[in-house]
Scaffold this active site. Structure first.
Site, PDB file in Angstrom:
ATOM      1  N   GLU A 103       9.114  -7.454  -4.792  1.00  0.00           N
ATOM      2  CA  GLU A 103       9.000  -8.660  -3.942  1.00  0.00           C
ATOM      3  C   GLU A 103       9.958  -8.570  -2.752  1.00  0.00           C
ATOM      4  O   GLU A 103      10.538  -9.570  -2.319  1.00  0.00           O
ATOM      5  CB  GLU A 103       9.147  -9.942  -4.758  1.00  0.00           C
ATOM      6  CG  GLU A 103       7.932 -10.126  -5.668  1.00  0.00           C
ATOM      7  CD  GLU A 103       7.619 -11.545  -6.032  1.00  0.00           C
ATOM      8  OE1 GLU A 103       7.900 -12.451  -5.233  1.00  0.00           O
ATOM      9  OE2 GLU A 103       7.048 -11.738  -7.121  1.00  0.00           O
ATOM     10  N   GLU A 123       0.859  -1.185   0.000  1.00  0.00           N
ATOM     11  CA  GLU A 123       0.000   0.000   0.000  1.00  0.00           C
ATOM     12  C   GLU A 123       0.894   1.233   0.000  1.00  0.00           C
ATOM     13  O   GLU A 123       2.096   1.126   0.274  1.00  0.00           O
ATOM     14  CB  GLU A 123      -0.913  -0.017   1.238  1.00  0.00           C
ATOM     15  CG  GLU A 123      -1.850  -1.227   1.248  1.00  0.00           C
ATOM     16  CD  GLU A 123      -2.833  -1.226   2.409  1.00  0.00           C
ATOM     17  OE1 GLU A 123      -2.778  -0.290   3.251  1.00  0.00           O
ATOM     18  OE2 GLU A 123      -3.644  -2.169   2.466  1.00  0.00           O
TER      19      GLU A 123
HETATM   20  N1  CAA Z   1       6.387 -17.812   5.867  1.00  0.00           N
HETATM   21  C1  CAA Z   1       5.284 -17.920   6.665  1.00  0.00           C
HETATM   22  N2  CAA Z   1       5.071 -17.129   7.740  1.00  0.00           N
HETATM   23  C2  CAA Z   1       5.988 -16.190   8.003  1.00  0.00           C
HETATM   24  C3  CAA Z   1       7.160 -16.025   7.224  1.00  0.00           C
HETATM   25  C4  CAA Z   1       7.338 -16.886   6.104  1.00  0.00           C
HETATM   26  N3  CAA Z   1       8.412 -16.775   5.315  1.00  0.00           N
HETATM   27  N4  CAA Z   1       7.891 -15.026   7.752  1.00  0.00           N
HETATM   28  C5  CAA Z   1       7.208 -14.578   8.823  1.00  0.00           C
HETATM   29  N5  CAA Z   1       6.070 -15.276   8.974  1.00  0.00           N
HETATM   30  C6  CAA Z   1       5.043 -15.115  10.015  1.00  0.00           C
HETATM   31  C7  CAA Z   1       5.682 -15.023  11.399  1.00  0.00           C
HETATM   32  O1  CAA Z   1       5.871 -16.292  11.952  1.00  0.00           O
HETATM   33  C8  CAA Z   1       4.645 -14.211  12.141  1.00  0.00           C
HETATM   34  O2  CAA Z   1       3.563 -15.014  12.534  1.00  0.00           O
HETATM   35  P1  CAA Z   1       3.276 -15.336  14.111  1.00  0.00           P
HETATM   36  O3  CAA Z   1       3.106 -14.006  14.770  1.00  0.00           O
HETATM   37  O4  CAA Z   1       2.017 -16.143  14.076  1.00  0.00           O
HETATM   38  O5  CAA Z   1       4.478 -16.079  14.583  1.00  0.00           O
HETATM   39  C9  CAA Z   1       4.088 -13.277  11.088  1.00  0.00           C
HETATM   40  O6  CAA Z   1       4.373 -13.881   9.811  1.00  0.00           O
HETATM   41  C10 CAA Z   1       4.710 -11.901  11.148  1.00  0.00           C
HETATM   42  O7  CAA Z   1       6.100 -12.083  11.013  1.00  0.00           O
HETATM   43  P2  CAA Z   1       7.147 -10.973  11.442  1.00  0.00           P
HETATM   44  O8  CAA Z   1       6.880 -10.526  12.843  1.00  0.00           O
HETATM   45  O9  CAA Z   1       8.506 -11.470  11.114  1.00  0.00           O
HETATM   46  O10 CAA Z   1       6.698  -9.788  10.471  1.00  0.00           O
HETATM   47  P3  CAA Z   1       7.298  -8.363  10.239  1.00  0.00           P
HETATM   48  O11 CAA Z   1       6.207  -7.383  10.350  1.00  0.00           O
HETATM   49  O12 CAA Z   1       8.548  -8.172  11.055  1.00  0.00           O
HETATM   50  O13 CAA Z   1       7.671  -8.414   8.685  1.00  0.00           O
HETATM   51  C11 CAA Z   1       9.081  -8.784   6.793  1.00  0.00           C
HETATM   52  C12 CAA Z   1       8.537  -9.296   8.136  1.00  0.00           C
HETATM   53  C13 CAA Z   1      10.044  -9.858   6.371  1.00  0.00           C
HETATM   54  C14 CAA Z   1       9.767  -7.456   6.899  1.00  0.00           C
HETATM   55  C15 CAA Z   1       7.917  -8.703   5.785  1.00  0.00           C
HETATM   56  O14 CAA Z   1       7.023  -7.654   6.118  1.00  0.00           O
HETATM   57  C16 CAA Z   1       8.405  -8.506   4.370  1.00  0.00           C
HETATM   58  O15 CAA Z   1       8.797  -9.475   3.712  1.00  0.00           O
HETATM   59  N6  CAA Z   1       8.369  -7.246   3.862  1.00  0.00           N
HETATM   60  C17 CAA Z   1       8.610  -6.974   2.483  1.00  0.00           C
HETATM   61  C18 CAA Z   1       7.291  -7.010   1.756  1.00  0.00           C
HETATM   62  C19 CAA Z   1       7.424  -7.423   0.348  1.00  0.00           C
HETATM   63  O16 CAA Z   1       8.204  -8.280  -0.014  1.00  0.00           O
HETATM   64  N7  CAA Z   1       6.621  -6.786  -0.478  1.00  0.00           N
HETATM   65  C20 CAA Z   1       6.631  -7.077  -1.840  1.00  0.00           C
HETATM   66  C21 CAA Z   1       5.238  -7.106  -2.362  1.00  0.00           C
HETATM   67  S1  CAA Z   1       5.025  -8.106  -3.799  1.00  0.00           S
HETATM   68  C22 CAA Z   1       5.464  -7.128  -5.071  1.00  0.00           C
HETATM   69  O17 CAA Z   1       6.532  -6.631  -5.127  1.00  0.00           O
HETATM   70  C23 CAA Z   1       4.407  -6.854  -6.039  1.00  0.00           C
HETATM   71  C24 CAA Z   1       4.533  -7.259  -7.417  1.00  0.00           C
HETATM   72  O18 CAA Z   1       3.537  -7.165  -8.045  1.00  0.00           O
HETATM   73  C25 CAA Z   1       5.790  -7.786  -8.045  1.00  0.00           C
END
Ligand code: CAA
Length: 388
Positions: free
Chosen positions: A372, A130
């Site tokens: 991503e 977003e």
């Molecule tokens: N698989 C499954 N679950 C996962 C996981 C994974 N790889 N990683 C974390 N989780 C779970 C955690 O276990 C947690 O769950 P519980 O509370 O139940 O244990 C929950 O997800 C939240 O995890 P975090 O506390 O680690 O989350 P966070 O807020 O610290 O965020 C982050 C982690 C890695 C920074 C994540 O927000 C992230 O990857 N950010 C980047 C976003 C992204 O990649 N955006 C791209 C969008 S797609 C795109 O680009 C569009 C397109 O069209 C090409």
């Protein structure tokens, strides 16, 4: 694929590569410069990919798909990207949009939405980010409120690849604002749902023929059965999806880099200065060697990650998939940025013009370090995996 471990491409993977490369050389590469100039979605390329069944190869056979494994999917994306990065987002984003269903959706939802993608009747996008929730994806504001047997969605998604051309959108929205990441759920939203609209096309540096737009939900009322998985599992599904699809971005980066390297190699053998081909100068030979070395290292990491993705997709727990997926995406995109920049350098002034494809490839490569998950986020993810 039954062989294990699946690190090296099997003979059928190489046959697939040849088939995709032939199509890409004949039908995709000749249209790439114009697609970049006009910024129009390459519908002719889409039709050719559908005709060859390369548009969404990962969809399992039970839904009418080609049933390609993760490595085969990587190879398809790589070969399309070698010709045209924008076009490679057709197979890549179809996978990104549908993996949430493959991982978590009910059989009915899978049947309803995967079959049209497999047939080439619909494309599928992924709506997580977003305007104020990019790297911090869990900070999303889009709301889905239960009303009888429907959910009503309001909010704005941003940076949505292939928005407007896709029929279907895996959309993450907050269903319980008091529960943080555990209060996010995933839904299938259709382009034709009342209240869905799209922002203007972003004016981007590269991947210009793939539309990137906001997706806006204004009181969009959808059946509750369109939820993917259980309430509150949407954020996990979103991140679990990225564990599989960051590998496809690595594939795109590899393809872009290979296209630039191949073009530069052809050029340095032809171009003469100081009375000989510039390929004979050791300074340029070292550049070429470094480019090929970085590319091959990133490729091997990506194929290893794809093998892990394939195992995980079939239910085998793979402890280090998250690490490998982030590492492959980060390594391949950083390599692609270096390699395409060096390809422009090898072509000198010509490389800097639109008369040659390498400047487009350099512009296209840049996005692979950003989307991503930025490469800074990938490093954060990797470090968390190592230190946990
Ligand atoms: N698989 C499954 N679950 C996962 C996981 C994974 N790889 N990683 C974390 N989780 C779970 C955690 O276990 C947690 O769950 P519980 O509370 O139940 O244990 C929950 O997800 C939240 O995890 P975090 O506390 O680690 O989350 P966070 O807020 O610290 O965020 C982050 C982690 C890695 C920074 C994540 O927000 C992230 O990857 N950010 C980047 C976003 C992204 O990649 N955006 C791209 C969008 S797609 C795109 O680009 C569009 C397109 O069209 C090409």
């Amino acid at each position: 694929m039954s062989s294990f471990p699946l690190y090296a491409p099997a003979e059928e993977h190489e046959m697939l590569r040849e088939a995709v490369r032939a199509l890409a050389d004949q039908k995709i590469a000749p249209r790439a410069a114009e697609a970049d100039e006009t910024g129009e979605f390459p519908w002719e390329v889409y039709k050719d990919l559908v005709a060859a069944d390369f548009h969404a190869v990962h969809v399992p056979e039970e839904y009418g798909g080609a049933g390609a494994d993760a490595l085969a999917t990587v190879i398809v994306i790589e070969e399309v990207a070698r010709a045209c990065a924008s076009s490679s987002l057709i197979p890549a984003v179809n996978k990104l949009g549908t993996v949430p269903l493959l991982l978590s959706a009910s059989p009915e939802l899978k049947e309803k939405y995967l079959a049209p993608v497999a047939r080439g009747d619909a494309m599928f996008s992924y709506a997580l980010s977003e305007p104020e929730a990019g790297s911090d994806a869990a900070a999303m504001k889009t709301r889905a409120v239960l009303d009888g047997d429907h959910y009503v969605l309001n909010g704005t998604k941003m940076w949505i690849t292939n928005a407007g051309v896709s029929e279907f959108y895996t959309t993450m929205a907050v269903t319980d604002p008091s529960a943080g990441a555990r209060g996010i759920s995933a839904f299938v939203v259709e382009k034709s749902d009342e209240g869905v609209s799209f922002g203007a096309k972003e004016r981007k540096l590269g991947i210009k023929a793939s539309p990137t737009r906001q997706v806006i939900f204004d009181n969009v009322r959808i059946p509750a059965s369109r939820m993917i998985g259980e309430p509150g599992t949407g954020f996990k599904t979103a991140l679990a999806t990225l564990d599989h699809t960051r590998i496809t971005i690595a594939a795109q980066a590899l393809g872009i880099a290979q296209g630039a390297l191949d073009h530069a190699v052809g050029y340095v053998k032809e171009r003469k200065q100081f009375g000989k081909a510039i390929a004979e100068f050791q300074g340029l030979q070292f550049m070429i060697a470094d480019m090929a070395m970085k590319l091959e290292a990133a490729r091997q990491l990506t194929y290893a990650a794809a093998a892990k993705s394939e195992l995980a997709m079939h239910g085998t727990p793979v402890r280090d998939l998250t690490f490998f997926s982030s590492a492959a995406k980060c390594a391949a995109s950083d390599a692609a940025m270096d390699i395409t920049t060096d390809a422009v350098q090898l072509l000198g002034g010509y490389g800097y013009t639109r008369d040659y494809p390498v400047e487009r490839m350099m512009r296209d490569a840049k996005i692979t370090q950003i989307y991503e998950g930025t490469n800074q986020i990938q490093r954060m993810v990797m470090a968390r995996q190592i230190l946990k």
